[in-house]
Design an enzyme around this catalytic site. Structure first.
Site, mmCIF file in Angstrom:
data_model
loop_
_atom_site.group_PDB
_atom_site.id
_atom_site.type_symbol
_atom_site.label_atom_id
_atom_site.label_comp_id
_atom_site.label_asym_id
_atom_site.label_seq_id
_atom_site.Cartn_x
_atom_site.Cartn_y
_atom_site.Cartn_z
ATOM 1 N N GLU A 197 0.747 -0.968 0.348
ATOM 2 C CA GLU A 197 -0.013 0.178 0.186
ATOM 3 C C GLU A 197 0.785 1.142 -0.120
ATOM 4 O O GLU A 197 1.551 1.255 0.733
ATOM 5 C CB GLU A 197 -0.829 0.272 1.396
ATOM 6 C CG GLU A 197 -2.452 0.261 1.205
ATOM 7 C CD GLU A 197 -2.809 0.295 -0.047
ATOM 8 O OE1 GLU A 197 -3.574 -0.260 -1.512
ATOM 9 O OE2 GLU A 197 -3.873 -1.294 0.366
ATOM 10 N N HIS A 198 0.758 2.301 -0.735
ATOM 11 C CA HIS A 198 0.908 3.765 -1.324
ATOM 12 C C HIS A 198 2.063 3.331 -1.330
ATOM 13 O O HIS A 198 3.614 4.092 -1.437
ATOM 14 C CB HIS A 198 1.307 4.242 0.469
ATOM 15 C CG HIS A 198 0.105 4.848 0.528
ATOM 16 N ND1 HIS A 198 -0.453 5.416 0.011
ATOM 17 C CD2 HIS A 198 -0.945 4.814 1.470
ATOM 18 C CE1 HIS A 198 -1.988 6.493 0.169
ATOM 19 N NE2 HIS A 198 -2.058 5.144 0.872
ATOM 20 N N THR A 199 3.318 2.168 -1.953
ATOM 21 C CA THR A 199 4.263 1.863 -2.929
ATOM 22 C C THR A 199 4.622 2.181 -4.062
ATOM 23 O O THR A 199 5.298 1.868 -4.322
ATOM 24 C CB THR A 199 4.503 0.462 -2.229
ATOM 25 O OG1 THR A 199 3.707 -0.197 -2.971
ATOM 26 C CG2 THR A 199 5.143 -0.530 -1.236
ATOM 27 N N ASP A 200 3.129 2.157 -4.729
ATOM 28 C CA ASP A 200 3.127 2.272 -5.961
ATOM 29 C C ASP A 200 3.651 3.389 -7.069
ATOM 30 O O ASP A 200 4.429 2.766 -8.193
ATOM 31 C CB ASP A 200 2.251 1.241 -7.134
ATOM 32 C CG ASP A 200 0.565 2.477 -6.764
ATOM 33 O OD1 ASP A 200 1.166 3.471 -5.353
ATOM 34 O OD2 ASP A 200 -0.291 2.607 -7.533
ATOM 35 N N GLY A 235 -15.521 4.664 -3.345
ATOM 36 C CA GLY A 235 -15.434 4.992 -2.876
ATOM 37 C C GLY A 235 -15.032 4.495 -1.483
ATOM 38 O O GLY A 235 -14.663 3.869 -0.145
ATOM 39 N N GLU A 241 -6.070 9.742 -14.902
ATOM 40 C CA GLU A 241 -6.481 10.429 -13.702
ATOM 41 C C GLU A 241 -6.245 11.185 -13.213
ATOM 42 O O GLU A 241 -6.340 11.793 -12.062
ATOM 43 C CB GLU A 241 -6.477 8.723 -12.277
ATOM 44 C CG GLU A 241 -6.709 9.099 -11.711
ATOM 45 C CD GLU A 241 -7.352 7.823 -10.358
ATOM 46 O OE1 GLU A 241 -8.276 7.630 -9.090
ATOM 47 O OE2 GLU A 241 -7.927 6.720 -11.594
ATOM 48 N N ASP A 255 -3.623 0.084 -9.474
ATOM 49 C CA ASP A 255 -5.515 -0.010 -10.085
ATOM 50 C C ASP A 255 -5.579 -0.159 -11.287
ATOM 51 O O ASP A 255 -6.680 -1.609 -11.437
ATOM 52 C CB ASP A 255 -6.459 1.039 -8.725
ATOM 53 C CG ASP A 255 -5.953 1.836 -7.965
ATOM 54 O OD1 ASP A 255 -5.384 0.794 -7.188
ATOM 55 O OD2 ASP A 255 -6.071 2.844 -7.361
ATOM 56 N N TYR A 284 -3.558 12.218 0.698
ATOM 57 C CA TYR A 284 -3.100 11.634 -0.190
ATOM 58 C C TYR A 284 -1.954 12.326 -0.926
ATOM 59 O O TYR A 284 -0.982 12.531 -0.852
ATOM 60 C CB TYR A 284 -4.380 11.227 -1.272
ATOM 61 C CG TYR A 284 -3.435 10.091 -1.935
ATOM 62 C CD1 TYR A 284 -3.875 8.337 -2.239
ATOM 63 C CD2 TYR A 284 -2.583 10.723 -3.092
ATOM 64 C CE1 TYR A 284 -3.115 7.774 -3.495
ATOM 65 C CE2 TYR A 284 -2.633 9.720 -4.587
ATOM 66 C CZ TYR A 284 -2.822 7.679 -3.613
ATOM 67 O OH TYR A 284 -1.648 7.383 -4.219
#
Length: 368
Positions: A17-20, A107, A145, A157, A209
């Site tokens: 998570e939050h690595t990409d 969401g 995006e 994603d 974010y």
């Protein structure tokens, strides 16, 4: 008139998570929940968008007028952004009539936006004969995006929605975009992975974010590396000692340890030792809660109550600030674990979460 029907799934991220956006490793798999697009080409340069989830008249946009500065803040920015990104990249795309239906919860941290983008891109790819492979298609969706919608997301994603295969988790290196399909049949080992949608909603395009992403970039700059991917787990202590800002130090610690957790989960899965994955998930939640600070009371409640009921491991999944958690449990214990979580929410007079079993499913495809 309809030229075809396409589907693209949401995803759940097992670990990473939050690595990409730090050039790191992730390990998502596709859900059976999909966004379906029934589409037809138009010759008048008009993008006409309908959604079963947005009652009212269809939205009409001119393809030639699409630009990031003209986004509306509505759901239509996602498919419009895809059309714009394809055109910006030099692909000849014209009008499109498309009607969307979706079973991907919005969401909930399960990539409903990526499913919408990917299904639109896949339909355009087929209808206009663009010849895009799944990797480039996913990158164009991310471009949509980032640049059109204005959400600074990474590549995970869209790649998961476009490229996952049934019965597997996707080990993705977000630096070189190499992919490995890792067999992930939990049921054969007497296990289940529950997804618990807390129904607490969030928006990635909001400032929290972006601030964390900027903090990660500041950490990489302070360490003189191109991305936090370049900081080894073995060298983490030395790296942290070189960072003065406590908040940046915590962000760096999470990313480096999370990359290591992905490698551990891959090793356990390839060895068939799926139960050993549980504690790694729980470690990941503690890191997201304490170092990255993207959890919330409802997500913590899911994790704590599931573990108290005997789950093997649990963590929040997705960007955070709400959304969903995942729980690894013995299949036989699954009803009791789910009941414990639901009971914990009821005791606190919170909205009941949605609980379902996550089954690794197919990526985006043409239905008919």
């Amino acid at each position: 008139m309809t030229d075809g029907v396409w589907a693209a799934p949401g995803r759940v991220n097992l670990i990473g998570e939050h690595t990409d956006y730090n050039d790191g490793f992730v390990m998502p798999f596709a859900l059976p929940h999909t966004t379906v697009a029934t589409a037809a080409r138009r010759d008048d340069g008009v993008l006409r968008l309908h959604s079963a989830d947005a009652p009212g008249d269809p939205v009409e946009l001119r393809v030639a007028d699409l630009a990031p500065g003209r986004r509306t803040g509505a759901w239509t920015d996602y498919p419009a952004g895809v059309v714009w990104a394809l055109a910006e990249a030099g692909h000849r795309v014209g009008g499109l009539e498309v009607r969307y239906t979706s079973t991907v919860p919005t969401g909930a941290g399960l990539s409903s936006s990526a499913a919408l983008e990917v299904v639109t891109a896949l339909a355009l790819n087929d209808l206009y004969g663009l010849g895009l492979e799944r990797g480039p298609l996913a990158r164009l969706c991310r471009r949509a995006e980032n640049a059109y919608v204005g959400a600074p997301t990474g590549i995970m994603d869209q790649t998961a929605s476009a490229s996952c295969t049934e019965g597997h988790a996707l080990h993705l290196d977000t630096r070189d975009l190499s992919r490995r399909q890792i067999p992930f049949d939990l049921a054969a080992h007497g296990l289940e992975l529950l997804v618990v949608d807390t129904r607490v909603r969030h928006a990635h395009s909001e400032g929290a974010y972006g601030r964390r992403r900027a903090g990660c970039e500041a950490g990489a700059a302070a360490l003189g590396v191109g991305a936090l991917r370049d900081v080894s787990h073995e060298g983490l202590a030395d790296a942290l000692a070189r960072i003065d800002d406590a908040e940046v130090r915590a962000l760096v610690r999470h990313v480096v340890t999370e990359n290591h957790r992905v490698e551990r989960v891959v090793a356990h899965a390839e060895a068939g030792d799926f139960r050993a994955i549980g504690p790694v998930l729980t470690e990941g939640h503690a890191s997201l809660r304490d170092d990255f600070r993207v959890s919330c009371p409802e997500l913590d409640l899911v994790v704590d109550s599931a573990l108290a009921a005997g789950a093997l491991g649990a963590r929040m999944t997705g960007g955070g600030f709400g959304g969903s958690a995942i729980v690894l449990t013995e299949s036989a214990a699954s009803p009791a674990v789910a009941g414990k979580v639901l009971g914990a929410f009821e005791e606190r007079s919170l909205t009941a979460p949605r609980v379902f079993t996550a089954v690794p499913s197919a990526g985006a495809h043409r239905v008919s």
